[in-house]
Design a protein around this motif. Structure first.
Motif, mmCIF file in Angstrom:
data_model
loop_
_atom_site.group_PDB
_atom_site.id
_atom_site.type_symbol
_atom_site.label_atom_id
_atom_site.label_comp_id
_atom_site.label_asym_id
_atom_site.label_seq_id
_atom_site.Cartn_x
_atom_site.Cartn_y
_atom_site.Cartn_z
ATOM 1 N N GLY A 1 23.281 -77.647 -62.336
ATOM 2 C CA GLY A 1 23.852 -77.047 -63.531
ATOM 3 C C GLY A 1 23.103 -75.826 -64.007
ATOM 4 O O GLY A 1 23.460 -75.233 -65.019
ATOM 5 N N SER B 1 23.116 -72.983 -62.600
ATOM 6 C CA SER B 1 24.120 -71.921 -62.488
ATOM 7 C C SER B 1 25.433 -72.577 -62.090
ATOM 8 O O SER B 1 25.448 -73.687 -61.547
ATOM 9 N N LEU B 2 26.546 -71.899 -62.346
ATOM 10 C CA LEU B 2 27.846 -72.487 -62.025
ATOM 11 C C LEU B 2 28.926 -71.424 -62.082
ATOM 12 O O LEU B 2 28.735 -70.342 -62.631
ATOM 13 N N ASP B 3 30.061 -71.749 -61.485
ATOM 14 C CA ASP B 3 31.215 -70.853 -61.540
ATOM 15 C C ASP B 3 32.441 -71.620 -61.088
ATOM 16 O O ASP B 3 32.353 -72.670 -60.439
ATOM 17 N N VAL C 1 34.876 -76.349 -58.773
ATOM 18 C CA VAL C 1 33.685 -75.897 -59.480
ATOM 19 C C VAL C 1 32.529 -75.807 -58.496
ATOM 20 O O VAL C 1 32.336 -76.708 -57.670
ATOM 21 N N VAL D 1 28.353 -75.423 -58.311
ATOM 22 C CA VAL D 1 27.199 -75.675 -59.162
ATOM 23 C C VAL D 1 25.916 -75.435 -58.375
ATOM 24 O O VAL D 1 25.744 -75.970 -57.277
ATOM 25 N N CYS E 1 32.262 -79.055 -56.237
ATOM 26 C CA CYS E 1 32.736 -80.162 -57.060
ATOM 27 C C CYS E 1 34.247 -80.044 -57.211
ATOM 28 O O CYS E 1 34.735 -79.096 -57.832
ATOM 29 N N CYS F 1 30.493 -84.440 -56.004
ATOM 30 C CA CYS F 1 30.062 -83.110 -55.554
ATOM 31 C C CYS F 1 29.316 -83.211 -54.224
ATOM 32 O O CYS F 1 28.548 -84.156 -53.992
ATOM 33 N N LEU G 1 33.120 -74.219 -68.524
ATOM 34 C CA LEU G 1 32.100 -75.022 -67.858
ATOM 35 C C LEU G 1 30.778 -74.835 -68.585
ATOM 36 O O LEU G 1 30.398 -73.716 -68.930
ATOM 37 N N GLY H 1 26.658 -75.979 -68.290
ATOM 38 C CA GLY H 1 25.610 -76.603 -67.497
ATOM 39 C C GLY H 1 24.515 -77.191 -68.365
ATOM 40 O O GLY H 1 24.153 -76.630 -69.399
ATOM 41 N N VAL I 1 27.018 -81.110 -65.291
ATOM 42 C CA VAL I 1 27.912 -80.014 -65.670
ATOM 43 C C VAL I 1 29.123 -80.629 -66.346
ATOM 44 O O VAL I 1 29.684 -81.622 -65.854
#
Length: 696
Positions: free
Chosen positions: A45, A47-49, A62, A64, A85, A95, A458, A460, A467
């Motif tokens: 968590g 970083s994420l997108d 997602v 992560v 994920c 995930c 989202l 984190g 997340v």
């Protein structure tokens, strides 16, 4: 690790307790958020997108980053990983790691022995993750390599991996792994400390450690990174790559590239680069707008307070809907100096509205309220989360709250720029005495997970390795009207017949209309309407008007509005009670209308319950007056006269004789309603009683 390097990468872990004040909830669903779990202690968590695969444009997932995760790479300890994920998530532990890099450290011969050329342990791979139209980049800012120039040194140059074609093709990109090592060159670059994509898909990389921590910004095309890539090429120059160069030593320790973003500010439809420089400008910090073609600096935004880390994070979006990109800058170490003897570190975010080409308004500021909460550590454009025509944003304060669990503040855009009051505050439910959850340390929005036409968010929480995906609920806007006829009631005008009776009474017509609208709302929406008569009267007073059929002063009714009939109007008749039952004729009669969504009615075909627009008016009231004998203006101006006499001129204390006080009052002007006479007796006198005599 080099002390300066640690100073760059330790993104604000000074913690303490804070004070929290909840705000009202708007349309992010808090009842059924999706929580993804990662390995404990992996910083899952961080970083994420969102990720939209190229082969299925309707199925979003997602990504992560977990920079302290262990992988299957031989001999690598906590190399870090990126997890895929799926959405929807049937299992919070569903995930799986993406195999960006399966190899161990590459080796080199040194004095006849094989030694590592690179060092992937503790490289923090996954500290940054970004996606763009099927392209994915993930970076390891603390990746080290053994330089060619000085074989005994290990330089933290950083490295990134690019993945395309649904993770079927990978390429490494390490722009600072060059023949220009050591601190004075690119040896401490930490490439990938921040990353972003332009709208055309060009990769933008921040390396805040280059050139004695002046920092630099690097751009390259993904296709050029992939073209001709070979694992054997340790030193590789990508065609078309651009890099900012070293400046004079006065710019040392500035950290250019600590954060990066892109936006359009010159009116030529080509996006510019935006880079945070949190220790520049004599430690006041600044944000630089950079020409993407030649990497020249165009304009700066400078911080207002030394050491506030202005430029720690930046975001670009159009909040006021004028078609021009606006800039948001976070300064999470900002000190509130309202009381100079006791400054409070609360964090601040600055909003610069673009009014014309490279012309920005003075900043609008949002200041945190939680001590050491790190407000402004993350800023995420959300898209139009409530579908009102203006884009919205989220701000993270990852160490806010009494439990240090973190908070995320949702702000809605408007024509003037931004609603300064958060419409919603999200909080993490995880607390730890060791590592705070860091809920809100990373944020990502502006993508629709569940395809309900509303973008989602989202959040984190790397300390808890979680997340949270919050979905936006459909927003129902209700346009209601309340009309009273007539506005002046004439008691002598008894023109209404009582139901089931021949009695004629004075009546008032109450007309209520409700019209609903919204994007992605259910086919049928149930409203609960509450109509209350004479609602301003004091408790216990007699209600002056009642419903004709029920003899009640309140009515609750459910309205079900469908696709074919989005508007409903209803007329109610109420009557004026006999004036002998009440005294108050002077104050207006108030009728109140309040409506809400019926919580007992299930929304057909929707997973999430809709919600009323946070900014629409749900309470209405109108007033009518009772006609008084006070002239054409119906405004009474009385002329009260009073005379008094006593039957004795003096009274001795202890005497049993009665004292009679006779008071005569008269009104020689217009009507006097609810007039009162107050008589104050001395404490030595015993009150016996009063006798009223009304003379007509």
């Amino acid at each position: 690790m080099h002390p300066r390097l640690f100073r760059v990468f330790s993104r604000g872990f000074l913690l303490t307790f804070s004070i929290f004040c909840e705000a009202a909830a708007f349309n992010l669903d808090l009842e059924k958020p999706t929580v993804y779990n990662g390995p404990e202690g992996s910083y899952f968590g961080y970083s994420l997108d969102f990720y939209l695969p190229t082969q299925d444009r309707n199925t979003m997932s997602v990504l992560v980053g977990a920079p302290k995760a262990n992988t299957s790479q031989p001999g690598i300890v906590e190399g870090g990983a990126v997890y895929y994920c799926p959405w929807p998530a049937s299992d919070p532990d569903s995930c799986r790691q993406i195999p960006f890099d399966k190899a161990n450290n590459r080796m080199i011969k040194v004095n006849g022995t094989r030694e590592p050329l690179e060092f992937k342990s503790h490289q923090w791979f996954g500290a940054t993750v970004r996606t763009h139209k099927g392209k994915v980049v993930a970076c390891a800012p603390l990746y080290h390599w053994r330089t060619v120039k000085v074989s005994s040194e290990m330089d933290p140059v950083g490295t990134c991996y690019v993945a395309v074609q649904n993770f079927s093709a990978y390429a490494e990109y390490s722009p600072c792994r060059t023949n220009n090592p050591d601190p004075e060159g690119q040896g401490f670059c930490q490439a990938g400390f921040s990353v972003d994509f332009t709208k055309e898909g060009t990769l933008v990389v921040g390396g805040p450690g280059s050139f004695y921590w002046q920092g630099q910004v690097i751009t390259a095309g993904v296709a050029e990174i992939l073209n001709g890539y070979s694992l054997k090429n340790i030193l590789r120059k990508v065609q078309g790559e651009k890099q900012t160069v070293a400046a004079s030593d006065t710019y040392d320790d500035s950290y250019l590239g600590y954060s990066v973003a892109v936006g359009e500010f010159t009116g030529d439809s080509e996006q510019e680069l935006v880079a945070g420089v949190p220790r520049g400008a004599h430690n006041f910090g600044y944000v630089a707008v950079i020409n993407a073609t030649n990497l020249t600096f165009i304009q700066n935004f400078t911080g207002e307070q030394m050491a506030s880390y202005f430029g720690y994070t930046i975001a670009v979006t159009d909040l006021n809907g004028d078609g021009l990109d606006d800039v948001l800058v976070g300064a999470p170490l900002y000190m509130d100096r309202e009381f100079e003897s006791k400054p409070r570190e609360v964090g601040r975010v600055y909003l610069y509205l673009q009014e014309d080409v490279l012309l920005f308004s003075p900043p609008i500021t949002l200041t945190g309220t939680h001590l050491f909460g790190r407000y402004g550590s993350a800023i995420a454009p959300l898209g139009d989360i409530n579908q009102d025509g203006y884009l919205d944003m989220a701000i993270g304060a990852p160490f806010a709250g009494e439990d240090r669990g973190g908070r995320v503040f949702i702000y809605n855009g408007q024509k003037s720029g931004l609603m300064l009051q958060a419409s919603q505050v999200l909080r993490g439910d995880w607390a730890s005495s060791a590592i705070p959850a860091g809920f809100g340390f990373t944020l990502r929005g502006d993508s629709d997970l569940d395809n309900n036409q509303y973008p989602d968010l989202l959040v984190g929480a790397f300390g808890a390795s979680k997340v949270v995906a919050y979905r936006a609920r459909p927003v129902v806007t209700v346009n209601a009207q309340l009309i009273l006829m007539p506005r002046i009631l004439i008691p002598e005008d008894k023109s209404c017949r009582m139901p089931n009776s021949d009695d004629m009474v004075t009546c008032l017509s109450v007309n209520v209309c409700a019209k609903i609208s919204g994007i992605g709302i259910p086919d049928y929406v149930a409203l609960t309407m509450d109509l209350q008569l004479d609602w301003l009267k004091q408790r216990g007073a007699v209600k002056r008007i009642l419903f004709m059929d029920t003899h009640q002063h309140q009515r609750t009714q459910q309205l079900v509005l469908g696709q074919e009939d989005r508007q409903h109007c209803h007329n109610y008749s109420v009557y004026l009670r006999d004036e002998g039952e009440f005294r108050d004729k002077l104050s207006p009669i108030s009728v109140a209308l309040n409506y809400s969504l019926d919580r007992n009615s299930s929304p057909p075909g929707l997973q999430l319950r809709p919600i009323l627009d946070h900014y629409s008016k749900t309470f209405h009231h109108e007033q009518a007056n009772i006609l008084l004998d006070c002239g054409e203006d119906n405004m009474c101006i009385p002329d009260l006269k009073l005379s008094a006499k006593m039957d004795q001129t003096e009274l001795i204390i202890g005497d049993d004789n009665l004292l009679m006080l006779t008071i005569n009052t008269a009104n020689e002007g217009e009507g006097a309603y609810e007039a009162e006479l107050h008589v104050t007796l001395p404490p030595e006198a015993d009150y016996i009683g009063v006798e009223r005599r009304r003379e007509i």
